[in-house]
Design an enzyme around this catalytic site. Structure first.
Site, PDB file in Angstrom:
ATOM      1  N   ASP A  86       0.816  -1.226   0.000  1.00 57.05           N
ATOM      2  CA  ASP A  86       0.000   0.000   0.000  1.00 57.05           C
ATOM      3  C   ASP A  86       0.846   1.271   0.000  1.00 57.05           C
ATOM      4  OD1 ASP A  86       1.052   0.028   2.508  1.00 57.05           O
ATOM      5  OD2 ASP A  86      -0.854   0.042   3.590  1.00 57.05           O
ATOM      6  N   GLY A  87       2.168   1.104  -0.076  1.00 60.40           N
ATOM      7  CA  GLY A  87       3.051   2.268  -0.185  1.00 60.40           C
ATOM      8  C   GLY A  87       3.670   2.707   1.132  1.00 60.40           C
ATOM      9  N   GLU A  88       3.242   2.115   2.242  1.00 60.04           N
ATOM     10  CA  GLU A  88       3.820   2.522   3.527  1.00 60.04           C
ATOM     11  C   GLU A  88       5.269   2.037   3.647  1.00 60.04           C
ATOM     12  OE1 GLU A  88       1.397   1.071   6.718  1.00 60.04           O
ATOM     13  OE2 GLU A  88      -0.270   2.415   6.224  1.00 60.04           O
ATOM     14  N   ASP A 100      16.272  34.649 -12.312  1.00 58.39           N
ATOM     15  CA  ASP A 100      15.358  35.547 -11.599  1.00 58.39           C
ATOM     16  C   ASP A 100      16.092  36.333 -10.523  1.00 58.39           C
ATOM     17  OD1 ASP A 100      15.654  33.748  -9.425  1.00 58.39           O
ATOM     18  OD2 ASP A 100      13.998  32.539 -10.178  1.00 58.39           O
ATOM     19  N   ARG A 127       9.293  25.977  -0.700  1.00 58.29           N
ATOM     20  CA  ARG A 127       8.759  27.016  -1.593  1.00 58.29           C
ATOM     21  C   ARG A 127       7.533  27.707  -0.992  1.00 58.29           C
ATOM     22  NH1 ARG A 127       9.661  23.987  -7.284  1.00 58.29           N
ATOM     23  NH2 ARG A 127       9.190  22.233  -5.958  1.00 58.29           N
ATOM     24  N   LYS A 183      12.033  37.171 -14.036  1.00 61.16           N
ATOM     25  CA  LYS A 183      11.122  36.055 -14.320  1.00 61.16           C
ATOM     26  C   LYS A 183       9.856  36.216 -13.500  1.00 61.16           C
ATOM     27  CE  LYS A 183      11.430  31.909 -12.266  1.00 61.16           C
ATOM     28  NZ  LYS A 183      12.094  30.699 -11.768  1.00 61.16           N
TER      29      LYS A 183
HETATM   30  C1  R5P Z   1      12.296  29.579  -8.410  1.00 63.29           C
HETATM   31  O1  R5P Z   1      12.229  30.682  -7.939  1.00 63.29           O
HETATM   32  C2  R5P Z   1      13.470  28.683  -8.264  1.00 63.29           C
HETATM   33  O2  R5P Z   1      14.622  29.360  -7.909  1.00 63.29           O
HETATM   34  C3  R5P Z   1      13.681  27.879  -9.504  1.00 63.29           C
HETATM   35  O3  R5P Z   1      13.961  28.787 -10.539  1.00 63.29           O
HETATM   36  C4  R5P Z   1      12.460  27.094  -9.864  1.00 63.29           C
HETATM   37  O4  R5P Z   1      11.984  26.409  -8.762  1.00 63.29           O
HETATM   38  C5  R5P Z   1      12.743  26.164 -10.999  1.00 63.29           C
HETATM   39  O5  R5P Z   1      11.567  25.533 -11.312  1.00 63.29           O
HETATM   40  P1  R5P Z   1      11.268  25.076 -12.783  1.00 63.29           P
HETATM   41  O6  R5P Z   1      12.411  24.227 -13.234  1.00 63.29           O
HETATM   42  O7  R5P Z   1       9.983  24.299 -12.658  1.00 63.29           O
HETATM   43  O8  R5P Z   1      11.096  26.293 -13.607  1.00 63.29           O
END
Ligand code: R5P
Length: 311
Positions: free
Chosen positions: A45-47, A177, A103, A200
């Site tokens: 079951d994945g456990e 970014d 994130r 970005k």
């Molecule tokens: C975002 O701010 C991170 O620094 C990465 O640029 C991002 O998580 C990369 O994600 P993906 O490859 O999906 O664009």
């Protein structure tokens, strides 16, 4: 009189978790500490069922990166931490080179769960005394912890790889970014070159990536570009950055990152976008894990253990 160093073999056990068996083993070797392998069984079951041999050590250090399957690796980490605590270790430390859920460090859209805060609570409440991670996506997310945390930078190692192995031609470092600008500046500084920061944005609902149209502050014609990011996930950021940069006629484009998740067809799309080589650390094992973190993490652990015993 000089203080004696802590006897790492006698008092430190490295528990190499299922997601980081090779890295954990290498760290134990570097430290000359006892390596404790883990017995893992996955039920239908994945456990996960995990067995950790009982060791009587002051320090039990669990090495477990929480890359996909993220929830499974995270839960396995919690299980190992819990077991070591129950086994009576006074200092249970967690090394999570790739730290999942970093994130979502705030409620971007109404109603979203701040999963970073929840993970911090889980890791801490299960008994972790110190967390060590590498290039965490959001350093601010560590503020959710009340235990000691350390976020190690792999930029020095990536720079070493770039200089020794890629030997780029008149390189320029590019951050896709603004969030990565500081990291890119550090890489550019080590390589003794200049850098470009792209702008970005990402649609919060569809996750589509957009690179803002703007003039570059450097002439990139004929020069090698080194794109640097903390992680490559779907590859979208790198692909879009390449699409934009190609118009300015650079020579080769390399993609360097700490964590190569490379989900789905990311690898193929990045190659198709014209990236010469993808280079990452072994926070996530795979064919692009060309930069070994073992020595960097070991040095950090050794310093922390010695500082704790000889403050
Ligand atoms: C975002 O701010 C991170 O620094 C990465 O640029 C991002 O998580 C990369 O994600 P993906 O490859 O999906 O664009």
């Amino acid at each position: 009189m000089e203080e004696a160093e802590y006897d790492l073999y006698k008092d430190v056990a490295i528990i190499a978790g299922p997601s980081s068996l090779d890295l954990g083993t290498a760290i134990a070797n570097h430290l000359d500490a006892e390596l404790v392998p883990v017995d893992l069984r996955i039920f239908p079951d994945g456990e996960s069922k995990i067995k950790v041999r009982k060791v009587e050590k002051d320090y039990c250090i669990i090495v477990q990166s929480t890359y996909p399957p993220t929830d499974r690796h995270l839960l396995q980490a919690l299980m190992m931490i819990n077991r070591c605590l129950e086994n009576g270790s006074a200092n249970v430390w967690a090394v999570m080179p790739y730290m999942a859920y970093s994130r979502q460090d705030r409620e971007f859209l109404d109603g979203e769960v701040v999963s970073t805060a929840l993970v911090a609570k889980l890791v801490e409440n299960v008994g972790t005394k110190r967390l060590i991670t590498v290039d965490i996506h959001s350093p601010a997310s560590l503020s959710y912890f009340t235990i000691d945390t350390q976020n190690i930078s792999a930029v020095g190692l990536l720079a070493e790889y770039a200089a020794d192995k890629i030997k780029p031609n008149a390189p320029i470092v590019v951050s896709p970014d603004l969030g990565g600008a500081k990291r890119a500046a550090e890489l550019a500084r080590i390589l003794g070159t200049d850098m470009i920061v792209l702008t970005k944005s990402r649609d919060k609902d569809t996750a589509q990536v957009f690179i803002e149209e703007k003039e570059l502050n450097s002439n990139v014609v004929g020069r090698d570009l080194i794109l640097l990011d903390d992680m490559i996930s779907t590859g979208e950021s790198i692909v879009e950055a390449c699409r934009f940069l190609r118009r300015y006629k650079p020579n080769k484009i390399y993609a360097l990152c700490t964590h190569a998740l490379l989900l789905g067809d990311a690898m193929t799309r990045i190659k198709a976008a014209g990236v010469e080589e993808i280079i990452s650390t072994n926070s996530i094992p795979g064919i692009y894990a060309k930069v070994d973190l073992a020595q960097l993490i070991s040095a950090q652990l050794e310093n922390s253990i010695n500082a704790k015993n000889h403050p």
